[in-house]
Design an enzyme around this catalytic site. Structure first.
Site, PDB file in Angstrom:
ATOM      1  N   HIS A  53      77.306  45.599 -67.414  1.00  0.00           N
ATOM      2  CA  HIS A  53      76.510  44.374 -67.222  1.00  0.00           C
ATOM      3  C   HIS A  53      75.795  44.431 -65.867  1.00  0.00           C
ATOM      4  O   HIS A  53      76.417  44.790 -64.854  1.00  0.00           O
ATOM      5  CB  HIS A  53      77.424  43.139 -67.295  1.00  0.00           C
ATOM      6  N   ASP A  63      80.662  38.522 -71.818  1.00  0.00           N
ATOM      7  CA  ASP A  63      80.775  38.977 -70.412  1.00  0.00           C
ATOM      8  C   ASP A  63      81.993  38.395 -69.692  1.00  0.00           C
ATOM      9  O   ASP A  63      81.941  38.146 -68.483  1.00  0.00           O
ATOM     10  CB  ASP A  63      79.481  38.638 -69.627  1.00  0.00           C
ATOM     11  N   SER A  80      68.864  54.521 -70.687  1.00  0.00           N
ATOM     12  CA  SER A  80      69.000  55.282 -69.436  1.00  0.00           C
ATOM     13  C   SER A  80      70.473  55.459 -69.066  1.00  0.00           C
ATOM     14  O   SER A  80      70.845  56.465 -68.449  1.00  0.00           O
ATOM     15  CB  SER A  80      68.227  54.610 -68.295  1.00  0.00           C
ATOM     16  N   LEU A 134      79.939  41.692 -80.361  1.00  0.00           N
ATOM     17  CA  LEU A 134      80.830  42.278 -81.373  1.00  0.00           C
ATOM     18  C   LEU A 134      81.856  41.226 -81.799  1.00  0.00           C
ATOM     19  O   LEU A 134      82.448  40.537 -80.961  1.00  0.00           O
ATOM     20  CB  LEU A 134      81.540  43.512 -80.807  1.00  0.00           C
ATOM     21  N   ARG A 145      74.014  42.969 -78.829  1.00  0.00           N
ATOM     22  CA  ARG A 145      74.642  42.113 -79.845  1.00  0.00           C
ATOM     23  C   ARG A 145      76.105  41.903 -79.501  1.00  0.00           C
ATOM     24  O   ARG A 145      76.740  42.767 -78.906  1.00  0.00           O
ATOM     25  CB  ARG A 145      74.522  42.726 -81.244  1.00  0.00           C
TER      26      ARG A 145
HETATM   27  C1  GAR Z   1      71.437  47.788 -68.483  1.00  0.00           C
HETATM   28  O1  GAR Z   1      70.884  47.241 -67.313  1.00  0.00           O
HETATM   29  C2  GAR Z   1      72.694  47.044 -68.878  1.00  0.00           C
HETATM   30  O2  GAR Z   1      73.431  46.594 -67.787  1.00  0.00           O
HETATM   31  C3  GAR Z   1      72.112  45.887 -69.653  1.00  0.00           C
HETATM   32  O3  GAR Z   1      71.081  46.446 -70.403  1.00  0.00           O
HETATM   33  C4  GAR Z   1      70.510  47.527 -69.673  1.00  0.00           C
HETATM   34  C5  GAR Z   1      70.395  48.712 -70.589  1.00  0.00           C
HETATM   35  O4  GAR Z   1      69.622  49.697 -70.012  1.00  0.00           O
HETATM   36  N1  GAR Z   1      73.105  45.260 -70.483  1.00  0.00           N
HETATM   37  C6  GAR Z   1      73.172  43.953 -70.662  1.00  0.00           C
HETATM   38  O5  GAR Z   1      72.384  43.167 -70.165  1.00  0.00           O
HETATM   39  C7  GAR Z   1      74.308  43.505 -71.568  1.00  0.00           C
HETATM   40  N2  GAR Z   1      74.515  42.117 -71.431  1.00  0.00           N
HETATM   41  P1  GAR Z   1      69.520  51.132 -70.690  1.00  0.00           P
HETATM   42  O6  GAR Z   1      69.152  50.912 -72.160  1.00  0.00           O
HETATM   43  O7  GAR Z   1      68.414  51.818 -69.947  1.00  0.00           O
HETATM   44  O8  GAR Z   1      70.843  51.819 -70.549  1.00  0.00           O
END
Ligand code: GAR
Length: 196
Positions: A111, A147, A12, A95, A93
């Protein structure tokens, strides 16, 4: 500014970037490719709708990293698109230093919490369960720690007593969909500087 997006899931946020770009809100930028470590992920499907090359790359058999023997393939595939910026939009993942060095640490991550609170996985659930009243989302530079890189921008989200977890997730995701395109726009127009 040539942008490559990496993601693992729903996509998204990649879609929010591609939509902003299609609407002319990201002057001076072009999404030149989207890569995923998950072959049938929606992020690849969304990207094809926007006619952006959407490429699955095998990450190997380990859970949270790209295995060493496949890393070079990722590097070469991404390098072939000559990106100025790599955007991690739900890329699950870590990097390696080798990959970050190859791209001069020009890598940002989204994040779903106000870092440094709630790093790692399930951040929205953790904030909700802790009963914090303000959470949000963060875009930060990526370094070797999870993070931990320098924070670029954040958007706060209030958690009301009547909110359930699902509503908090929706609010955080809505904030993310604004924040990530804003940061990209501001990096492209120089309002936000790249790390030296
Ligand atoms: C998002 O909420 C992003 O912040 C999180 O994954 C989701 C991806 O949503 N990322 C993490 O948790 C990274 N540590 P999306 O696939 O709908 O963009």
């Amino acid at each position: 500014m040539r942008i490559v997006i990496l993601g693992s899931g729903t996509g998204s946020n990649a879609e929010a970037i591609l939509k902003s770009s299609a609407e002319g809100q990201l002057d001076g930028t072009e999404v030149v490719g989207v890569f995923s470590d998950v072959e049938d992920s929606n992020i690849l499907k969304h990207s094809k709708v926007y006619n952006v090359p959407a490429i699955y790359l095998d990450p190997g058999s380990q859970n949270s990293i790209i295995t060493q023997e496949l890393e070079e393939n990722w590097i070469q595939e991404i390098k072939s698109l000559n990106p100025d910026l790599i955007v991690l939009a739900g890329f699950m993942r870590i990097l390696s230093k080798k990959i970050l060095l190859e791209f001069n640490y020009k890598v940002i991550n989204l994040h779903p919490s106000l870092l440094p609170s709630f790093p790692g996985l399930h951040s929205i659930e953790k904030a909700f369960n802790k009963k914090v009243k303000i959470t949000g989302c963060t875009v930060h530079w990526v370094n070797e720690e999870i993070d931990e890189g320098e924070i670029i921008a954040q958007v706060p989200v209030r958690i009301m007593n009547s909110d359930d977890l699902e509503l908090v997730k929706q609010k955080v995701h809505a904030a993310e969909h604004m924040l990530l395109p804003w940061v990209i726009r501001d990096l492209a127009n120089g309002t936000i500087s790249f790390l030296k």
